[in-house]
Design a protein around this motif. Structure first.
Motif, PDB file in Angstrom:
ATOM      1  N   GLY A 338       0.828  -1.196   0.000  1.00  0.00           N
ATOM      2  CA  GLY A 338       0.000   0.000   0.000  1.00  0.00           C
ATOM      3  C   GLY A 338       0.865   1.250   0.000  1.00  0.00           C
ATOM      4  N   VAL A 339       0.341   2.327  -0.542  1.00  0.00           N
ATOM      5  CA  VAL A 339       1.106   3.564  -0.728  1.00  0.00           C
ATOM      6  C   VAL A 339       0.688   4.614   0.294  1.00  0.00           C
ATOM      7  N   LEU A 340       1.675   5.281   0.873  1.00  0.00           N
ATOM      8  CA  LEU A 340       1.442   6.428   1.739  1.00  0.00           C
ATOM      9  C   LEU A 340       2.092   7.647   1.096  1.00  0.00           C
ATOM     10  N   LEU A 341       1.316   8.717   0.901  1.00  0.00           N
ATOM     11  CA  LEU A 341       1.863   9.936   0.339  1.00  0.00           C
ATOM     12  C   LEU A 341       1.666  11.077   1.326  1.00  0.00           C
ATOM     13  N   LEU A 342       2.779  11.598   1.858  1.00  0.00           N
ATOM     14  CA  LEU A 342       2.773  12.758   2.737  1.00  0.00           C
ATOM     15  C   LEU A 342       3.032  13.990   1.877  1.00  0.00           C
ATOM     16  N   PHE A 343       2.190  15.008   2.025  1.00  0.00           N
ATOM     17  CA  PHE A 343       2.245  16.138   1.105  1.00  0.00           C
ATOM     18  C   PHE A 343       1.997  17.451   1.830  1.00  0.00           C
ATOM     19  N   HIS A 344       2.604  18.496   1.294  1.00  0.00           N
ATOM     20  CA  HIS A 344       2.255  19.867   1.675  1.00  0.00           C
ATOM     21  C   HIS A 344       2.480  20.742   0.454  1.00  0.00           C
ATOM     22  N   PRO A 345       1.579  21.680   0.181  1.00  0.00           N
ATOM     23  CA  PRO A 345       1.740  22.521  -1.007  1.00  0.00           C
ATOM     24  C   PRO A 345       2.821  23.592  -0.864  1.00  0.00           C
ATOM     25  N   SER A 346       3.592  23.556   0.226  1.00  0.00           N
ATOM     26  CA  SER A 346       4.758  24.420   0.405  1.00  0.00           C
ATOM     27  C   SER A 346       5.935  23.553   0.825  1.00  0.00           C
ATOM     28  N   GLY A 347       7.132  23.920   0.363  1.00  0.00           N
ATOM     29  CA  GLY A 347       8.325  23.217   0.815  1.00  0.00           C
ATOM     30  C   GLY A 347       8.659  23.565   2.250  1.00  0.00           C
ATOM     31  N   ARG A 348       9.514  22.777   2.876  1.00  0.00           N
ATOM     32  CA  ARG A 348       9.856  22.997   4.278  1.00  0.00           C
ATOM     33  C   ARG A 348      10.517  24.348   4.485  1.00  0.00           C
ATOM     34  N   ALA A 349      11.438  24.718   3.616  1.00  0.00           N
ATOM     35  CA  ALA A 349      12.119  26.004   3.757  1.00  0.00           C
ATOM     36  C   ALA A 349      11.146  27.168   3.573  1.00  0.00           C
ATOM     37  N   GLU A 350      10.234  27.030   2.620  1.00  0.00           N
ATOM     38  CA  GLU A 350       9.240  28.080   2.377  1.00  0.00           C
ATOM     39  C   GLU A 350       8.357  28.277   3.605  1.00  0.00           C
ATOM     40  N   ARG A 351       7.930  27.190   4.209  1.00  0.00           N
ATOM     41  CA  ARG A 351       7.071  27.304   5.390  1.00  0.00           C
ATOM     42  C   ARG A 351       7.821  27.899   6.573  1.00  0.00           C
ATOM     43  N   ALA A 352       9.079  27.493   6.763  1.00  0.00           N
ATOM     44  CA  ALA A 352       9.870  28.044   7.862  1.00  0.00           C
ATOM     45  C   ALA A 352      10.041  29.553   7.696  1.00  0.00           C
ATOM     46  N   GLY A 356       8.834  32.932   9.973  1.00  0.00           N
ATOM     47  CA  GLY A 356       9.915  33.707  10.548  1.00  0.00           C
ATOM     48  C   GLY A 356      10.885  32.916  11.386  1.00  0.00           C
ATOM     49  N   ARG A 357      11.149  31.683  11.003  1.00  0.00           N
ATOM     50  CA  ARG A 357      12.078  30.851  11.755  1.00  0.00           C
ATOM     51  C   ARG A 357      13.014  30.131  10.797  1.00  0.00           C
ATOM     52  N   PRO A 358      14.179  29.726  11.265  1.00  0.00           N
ATOM     53  CA  PRO A 358      15.097  28.965  10.402  1.00  0.00           C
ATOM     54  C   PRO A 358      14.615  27.535  10.231  1.00  0.00           C
ATOM     55  N   LEU A 359      15.075  26.891   9.201  1.00  0.00           N
ATOM     56  CA  LEU A 359      14.757  25.486   8.973  1.00  0.00           C
ATOM     57  C   LEU A 359      15.483  24.651  10.015  1.00  0.00           C
ATOM     58  N   SER A 360      14.737  23.901  10.793  1.00  0.00           N
ATOM     59  CA  SER A 360      15.311  23.171  11.926  1.00  0.00           C
ATOM     60  C   SER A 360      15.708  21.749  11.543  1.00  0.00           C
ATOM     61  N   ALA A 361      16.835  21.316  12.074  1.00  0.00           N
ATOM     62  CA  ALA A 361      17.260  19.936  11.873  1.00  0.00           C
ATOM     63  C   ALA A 361      16.357  18.962  12.617  1.00  0.00           C
TER      64      ALA A 361
END
Length: 399
Positions: A338-352, A356-361
């Motif tokens: 079975g397939v699982l697709l995790l999605f967001h219409p913005s990239g992680r850096a764009e959302r961060a 107003g925050r840095p991209l966190s490890a």
């Protein structure tokens, strides 16, 4: 997050309830409602308690109660607070204008009789069948059709009631007895402790529902521009015709038309969300033509094991308090491969950057964090695509 208590007189603080709430590890926030001091909205409210007080019309409180009922925020109305709750839900309350209007019998202590519905009620189950309580004369409550009577006495047909699965009205004092006015009887302590425990257990869902309920009506119009991105993401699931697909945390069901197109008329599409208002909005814009809608917790799905072939989850996993638990549940209901697709219409850096925050490890969606979590919960990551304007991770159910 806190349990909000609306007081109507300086002394109308339900001390026994406050003790139960504190014992459950919840914060308390009291508002002096008699001065007009009320919460602006339900943000940060785990539960709403309306204390006893004088009989006055309180339109602002009624609006707050209606919002709590719509969002399924737990509510406890005490004394006149129970009458306000009944009115907010569509019932009525009135004071007797003459002796003929009042229930027969004097005010004072008397036996409380439980209805059959009390036996399975989350608060009143196992309450003694004939408890002694302080009842009042001269006021009448007309409950809305959806209300369930839990307790009455020979002079008052409504002494306690429930509306839906999250709101209770109790017209007699909780926390007083005829022998020790300052102390609750053991069964009253249980009622209060159960309410506090219910509030604590539902806190996560309460916050989600309170946030999304007031936004549900405008959600689709606000984010309609993201529809092509959803369609492109669903296409990367590559489900066969006739497959069963879930849109988890579906909101207004933006992925459902694309899922239906992919699995065909012979397939199954199910949109799952924990907020009733979002599912109502989804139905209102025709998502029921694409599949079924289900009110459920995505971490406790009422579905058979190995019954689905594809799971689409947009903007969901990193907002869950226990993502591993959810991923294991999704693996349980998924068939082999079975397939699982995790999605967001913005990239992680764009959302961060937007917040107003840095991209966190430590971001749970960072590949070094996500890959091992998927692996230990029954999934194998096959695609990781954190692009400028979208995030997408595709995993397959491990055999």
């Amino acid at each position: 997050m806190a349990v909000v208590i609306l007081q109507h007189t300086p002394e109308a603080r339900p001390h026994a309830l406050c003790a139960a709430v504190a014992a459950a590890g919840l914060d308390l926030r009291a508002y002096r409602a008699w001065t007009g001091d009320l919460p602006d909205d339900l943000a940060g409210v785990d539960a709403l308690v309306v204390a006893d007080g004088p009989k006055v019309t309180r339109s602002a409180e009624l609006a707050l109660l209606r919002g709590a009922l719509a969002a399924e925020v737990p509510v406890l109305g005490l004394g006149e607070g129970a009458q306000l709750l009944a009115v907010a839900a569509g019932g009525a309350a009135r004071s007797a204008s003459s002796p003929s209007d009042a229930p027969s019998g004097p005010s004072g202590w008397g036996p409380l009789g439980l209805t059959p519905a009390a036996g399975s009620d989350p608060l009143f189950a196992s309450t003694p069948a004939r408890s002694q309580v302080l009842h009042r004369d001269g006021d009448c409550v007309e409950l809305p059709a959806q209300a369930v009577v839990l307790a009455s006495d020979e002079h008052h047909p409504v002494q306690a009631f429930r509306i839906g699965a999250s709101a209770w009205g109790v017209r007699f004092p909780l926390g007083e007895s005829n022998t020790a006015p300052a102390l609750p009887e053991p069964w009253q302590e249980r009622v209060l402790a159960r309410f506090a425990a219910l509030v604590a257990a539902r806190a996560e869902h309460t916050a989600t529902r309170a946030f999304f309920t007031r936004r549900a009506g405008a959600w689709e119009d606000r984010f309609a521009y993201q529809t092509p991105a959803y369609e492109a993401a669903v296409a990367r699931m590559e489900l066969p015709r006739g497959a069963a697909a879930l849109d988890l945390g579906c909101g207004t069901g933006r992925a459902m038309p694309a899922l239906r197109a992919q699995v065909g008329a012979e397939g199954t599409v199910l949109g799952v969300d924990v907020t009733h208002a979002m599912l109502t909005a989804a139905a209102g814009i025709g998502r029921v033509d694409c599949g079924q809608l289900l009110l459920a917790d995505c971490a406790r799905l009422p579905l058979p094991t190995a019954s689905v072939h594809g799971i689409f989850a947009a903007g969901l996993l990193d907002h869950l308090p226990h993502p591993r638990t959810a991923l294991r549940e999704w693996a349980r209901v998924s068939a082999d491969d079975g397939v699982l697709l995790l999605f967001h219409p913005s990239g992680r850096a764009e959302r961060a950057a937007r917040h107003g925050r840095p991209l966190s490890a430590d971001d749970p969606l960072a590949e070094p964090n996500l890959r091992p979590v998927l692996h230990t919960t029954g999934w194998r990551l096959t695609v990781y695509d954190d692009a400028e304007h979208h995030f997408l991770a595709r995993a397959v159910r491990a055999r």
